[in-house]
Write a protein that holds these residues in place. Structure first.
Motif, PDB file in Angstrom:
ATOM      1  N   LEU A   1      12.302  -1.299   8.627  1.00  0.00           N
ATOM      2  CA  LEU A   1      12.344  -2.601   7.955  1.00  0.00           C
ATOM      3  C   LEU A   1      11.987  -2.461   6.488  1.00  0.00           C
ATOM      4  N   ASP A   2      12.760  -3.111   5.636  1.00  0.00           N
ATOM      5  CA  ASP A   2      12.499  -3.109   4.206  1.00  0.00           C
ATOM      6  C   ASP A   2      12.139  -4.533   3.763  1.00  0.00           C
ATOM      7  N   PHE A   3      11.303  -4.609   2.733  1.00  0.00           N
ATOM      8  CA  PHE A   3      10.752  -5.904   2.320  1.00  0.00           C
ATOM      9  C   PHE A   3      10.835  -6.087   0.811  1.00  0.00           C
ATOM     10  N   ASP A   4      10.975  -7.338   0.415  1.00  0.00           N
ATOM     11  CA  ASP A   4      10.648  -7.729  -0.949  1.00  0.00           C
ATOM     12  C   ASP A   4       9.129  -7.903  -1.023  1.00  0.00           C
ATOM     13  N   PHE A   5       8.594  -7.871  -2.237  1.00  0.00           N
ATOM     14  CA  PHE A   5       7.140  -7.950  -2.433  1.00  0.00           C
ATOM     15  C   PHE A   5       6.435  -6.866  -1.585  1.00  0.00           C
ATOM     16  N   ASN A   6       6.889  -5.619  -1.743  1.00  0.00           N
ATOM     17  CA  ASN A   6       6.374  -4.530  -0.909  1.00  0.00           C
ATOM     18  C   ASN A   6       5.372  -3.632  -1.637  1.00  0.00           C
ATOM     19  N   LYS A   7       4.842  -4.109  -2.761  1.00  0.00           N
ATOM     20  CA  LYS A   7       3.848  -3.317  -3.482  1.00  0.00           C
ATOM     21  C   LYS A   7       2.594  -3.144  -2.624  1.00  0.00           C
ATOM     22  N   ASN A   8       2.258  -1.888  -2.347  1.00  0.00           N
ATOM     23  CA  ASN A   8       1.088  -1.552  -1.530  1.00  0.00           C
ATOM     24  C   ASN A   8       1.138  -2.278  -0.187  1.00  0.00           C
ATOM     25  N   ILE A   9       2.286  -2.269   0.444  1.00  0.00           N
ATOM     26  CA  ILE A   9       2.437  -2.910   1.750  1.00  0.00           C
ATOM     27  C   ILE A   9       1.540  -2.201   2.764  1.00  0.00           C
TER      28      ILE A   9
END
Length: 658
Positions: free
Chosen positions: A570-578
Motif C-alpha cells: 500500500l502506498d500513501f499520500d502524506f507518508n512522511k515518517n509513516i
C-alpha cells in the motif's frame, strides 16, 4: 402686518420641523439580523450590505476609510457594496435615511460558517459538557472572536431573514461561550492564536439532521432521489398523498415486525407470562444501551425480564424510565402500557391488583429502529409506592425477539426539518450574500444508513453552497466520523465505515480538507467530549491551506496498491515518517476473491505498508479501520491518524439504499 409675517414664519418653521421629524420616524432603517454591533466583516473584500427603509435614499458611512455610500431605496429595499481593508478594528458603520443608526465595535477579519448536526452543535456546557468545560469557559476571553448563533428554523421555501439568538453578534467571553459550538470555538481559537486575525463564527447547525435538508432543492433536483418529497413541499395535495402512502406502508411493515417477534404467539405476549421459563436467557445490566452491551449495531426487538420481591401489594406502584425507540411493559403477564419515541420519559402506574406479595415479574419489550437501543437513563430506575422503593438497576434477563435485518426495509418519510432543503431554506439561504471566508462541517451520522448515496450528496452540497455564496473555490473543511459503537472481534461490514469512505472520496473536490477523528471518539457516546482536538485539527487544515502556515495537518491517506505474491503493498499520500503510533501495526484486514476478510499482519517497508495473512495465500483486497469503532494505529510525522479505506470496490451494505 409685521405680527402676521412673524406668525406665518413661526408656523412654517413648526410645520417643517414636524414634517422632518415625521419623515425621520417613518424612515427608520431596518437591517438583517446579522448586521449588528460586534459583527465581523470579511477582510479585503467587496462586502454586500443591505436593508430596508421608507425613505427615498440611504447613506452609509464606514469609519475605516471615512467613505460614504449612497443607495436609492427601491420598493422599500436598499443595498450597497462596502470595500473592506486588511483586518483590524473596532470600527463603526453609520446608516442615515433621515434617522441615524450606528453599528459599533465592528471588526474586519475572517468569517467562517460552521454547520452540520449535533457534533458541530455540541456546546461547551449545556447538554454537551465537553472535556474540562468549566476551565475552558472560564478562560474564553477572546474579544477578537465574535459569535453569531442561528436559531433552529425550517421552511418549505427559501427565506430572506435569518432568525438568530442573543440579538445578533456577541463578543466571545465566559458569559457568551457556554452555549456555543465547542468545535467552532476551538477552531477559531487556534487560528486566532496563530494569526491574530479577528474571527467571526456564524454557527448554523441542527442535531440529528440529514445532509439533503441542508442542500437547496435546485441542487437536489439534479439527482432525482428526492423529487417526490420536494414536490410534496410545494403541494399540499402531493404532501397528503405521500403521507397517506407512508402510513399505509408503515402499517404493513409494523405488522411484519409484530408477526416476526418470537415473544408473541397467537397474538399473546408469551414471553411476558409470569410462569415463562427464562433460565436460558442471557443477562444485561440496565439501564444501558444494548448496542454497548453485547448487541453491537443491533436494531430490532429485545425483551427484558426481571423478578422483584414485594413485602405488600396493597397499593399502586409507579415506574419511570427512558427507552429507545419504543417500549411495551407487562407485570406478571398483565399489560401495563406502551410508549413511542426515543426521547420520551415513560411514566407507568402499576395497579395493586396486578401485583402480589412476594415474587413478581416485570417484562419490558423494546423496539429500536436505528442507532442506540435499550432502557436508558440514570441509576434512578426504581419501582416505587408510598411504602416501598425497589431499585431495578442491575442485571436483567434478555432475549432477542426480532432482528430488523431479517425484515424488509422500514418505510421512511422525511418530516419537519429533515425534509429535503428545509433547513437550507431557513438557516443557509438568508446568509447567501454575507461574505464568508470558508465553511467547516461536521455531519454524516444521520446519513450512515445511506452512506453510498452520500458519495453523491456530499460533493453536491459543497458545490451547491459554493454556487449560493458565489465563490467557486470556497474552502470547505470537514470532520470524518469518529469511532463509535461496540468494537467487533472480526472484520465485517460497517455503514459508518462506508460513510467515512464517502467523506474520504469527497477530498477529490478542490479546496477541501478532512479531519480524521477515529482515535478520539467514544464507543459508548455518539457525542465524544474531546472537541478541542476536533476544532484544532480543522484549524490545522485551514492554517495550512488558507493561511499558508507550514504545519502538519493530515495523517496518511491511501493512494494505491500493488500485489506481489501473497502480499499487498500500500502506498500513501502524506507518508512522511509513516509509522505505527505504538508497537505493531493493527487495523488491517485482507481478503481473496471469495471476499472473506481476515485480520492481517502489516509492516512498514520503505515508506509503504506491506500486508499479508497465512489465511489468504492469493490476496486481492485490503481494508483498514473498516469498522464502526476501529482501533487502527497507522500515523505519520504529524501524529494524526490515517483515514480508513479499502482497495476493493465490492458492493457495500448501503449501496442500494436511498
Amino acid at each position: 402686518m409685521l405680527m402676521k409675517k412673524q406668525f406665518f414664519k413661526k408656523t412654517m418653521l413648526v410645520l417643517t420641523l414636524f414634517m422632518l421629524s415625521s419623515n425621520a420616524i417613518n424612515a427608520a432603517v431596518s437591517l438583517p439580523s446579522f448586521f449588528t454591533d460586534n459583527m465581523v466583516l470579511q477582510q479585503k473584500s467587496a462586502v454586500p450590505f443591505w436593508g430596508e427603509s421608507d425613505a427615498k435614499s440611504v447613506t452609509i458611512t464606514t469609519s475605516w476609510d471615512k467613505k460614504t455610500y449612497t443607495s436609492k431605496v427601491v420598493n422599500g429595499k436598499w443595498n450597497v457594496v462596502l470595500k473592506t481593508p486588511v483586518y483590524g478594528g473596532p470600527f463603526t458603520i453609520t446608516i442615515n435615511d433621515g434617522a441615524v443608526k450606528t453599528l459599533n465595535n465592528i471588526l474586519i477579519g475572517e468569517v467562517w460558517l460552521c454547520s452540520g448536526q449535533s457534533n458541530m452543535e455540541m456546546p461547551l456546557e449545556g447538554w454537551g459538557k465537553i472535556d474540562n468545560y468549566k476551565e475552558e469557559i472560564a478562560n474564553a476571553n477572546y474579544p477578537q472572536i465574535r459569535l453569531l448563533q442561528a436559531e433552529h428554523i425550517e421552511s418549505t421555501l427559501p427565506l430572506s431573514t435569518l432568525k438568530v439568538q442573543h440579538d445578533g453578534w456577541n463578543v466571545c467571553s465566559p458569559k457568551t461561550i457556554a452555549d456555543f459550538s465547542a468545535t467552532a470555538y476551538f477552531f477559531a481559537r487556534k487560528i486566532y492564536k496563530e494569526k491574530k486575525i479577528p474571527i467571526g463564527l456564524i454557527h448554523s447547525s441542527w442535531g440529528g439532521t440529514l445532509i439533503e435538508a441542508w442542500t437547496s432543492s435546485g441542487a437536489l433536483s439534479t439527482i432525482h432521489d428526492f423529487d417526490a418529497q420536494i414536490q410534496a413541499m410545494k403541494s399540499e395535495v402531493d404532501a397528503n398523498a405521500l403521507l397517506k402512502k407512508y402510513n399505509a406502508d408503515m402499517a404493513v411493515w409494523e405488522k411484519k415486525v409484530s408477526d416476526s417477534d418470537k415473544g408473541f404467539g397467537a397474538g399473546k405476549a408469551i414471553w411476558a407470562a409470569s410462569n415463562f421459563d427464562d433460565s436460558s436467557w442471557e443477562t444485561m445490566k440496565l439501564p444501558s444501551f444494548f448496542d454497548s452491551n453485547g448487541l453491537g449495531n443491533f436494531d430490532g426487538i429485545v425483551w427484558f425480564r426481571k423478578k422483584v420481591t414485594l413485602t405488600a401489594n396493597d397499593t399502586d406502584f409507579t415506574l419511570s424510565y427512558f427507552a429507545d425507540d419504543d417500549d411495551m411493559i407487562w407485570v406478571n403477564g398483565n399489560y401495563i402500557g406502551e410508549t413511542k419515541g426515543y426521547n420520551v420519559e415513560r411514566h407507568y402506574t402499576i395497579p395493586a391488583k396486578f401485583l402480589k406479595k412476594g415474587e413478581n415479574t416485570i417484562t419490558i419489550r423494546v423496539f429500536d429502529g436505528a442507532g442506540n437501543g435499550g432502557v436508558y437513563g440514570d441509576e434512578n430506575f426504581i419501582l416505587k409506592s408510598a411504602k416501598q422503593s425497589i431499585p431495578l438497576a442491575g442485571n436483567w434477563k434478555y432475549k432477542i425477539g426480532a432482528d430488523i435485518k431479517d425484515l424488509p426495509v422500514r418505510p421512511y418519510l422525511a418530516q419537519g426539518q429533515n425534509r429535503p432543503s428545509a433547513i437550507y431554506n431557513a438557516m443557509i439561504a438568508p446568509l447567501r450574500d454575507y461574505k464568508i471566508k470558508g465553511v467547516i462541517w461536521y455531519q454524516g451520522e444521520s446519513n450512515a444508513e445511506r452512506a453510498y448515496q452520500y458519495q453523491t450528496l456530499f460533493p453536491l452540497l459543497i458545490n451547491d453552497w459554493r454556487d449560493q455564496f458565489k465563490d467557486k473555490n470556497l474552502p470547505f473543511f470537514f470532520v470524518q466520523l469518529a469511532n463509535y459503537k461496540q468494537q467487533k472481534q472480526e472484520p465485517g461490514d460497517s455503514d459508518w465505515a462506508e460513510l467515512r469512505e464517502a467523506q474520504f472520496k469527497t477530498l477529490k473536490v478542490s479546496n477541501t480538507g478532512m479531519a480524521v477523528t477515529t482515535d478520539i471518539g467514544n464507543g459508548e457516546d455518539i457525542h465524544p467530549k474531546n472537541k478541542q482536538d476536533v476544532g484544532g485539527r480543522l484549524a490545522n487544515i485551514a492554517l495550512a491551506k488558507v493561511y499558508n502556515v507550514k504545519i502538519d495537518y493530515s495523517g496518511p491517506l491511501y493512494k494505491s496498491y500493488t500485489i506481489k505474491g501473497n502480499t499487498v503493498i500500500l502506498d500513501f499520500d502524506f507518508n512522511k515518517n509513516i509509522k505505527a503510533r505504538d508497537d505493531t501495526l493493527k487495523g488491517f484486514s485482507i481478503a481473496g476473491s471469495d471476499q472473506k476478510f481476515y485480520w492481517a499482519e502489516a509492516k512498514i517497508v520503505n515508506g509503504k505498508v506491506e500486508v499479508h495473512s497465512e489465511k489468504v495465500p492469493n490476496p486481492v483486497a485490503v481494508r483498514y479501520n473498516w469498522a464502526d469503532n476501529p482501533d487502527g494505529n497507522l500515523t505519520n510525522a504529524s501524529g494524526l491518524p490515517a483515514s480508513s479505506f479499502r482497495t476493493d470496490v465490492w458492493a457495500g451494505i448501503t449501496q442500494e439504499k436511498k
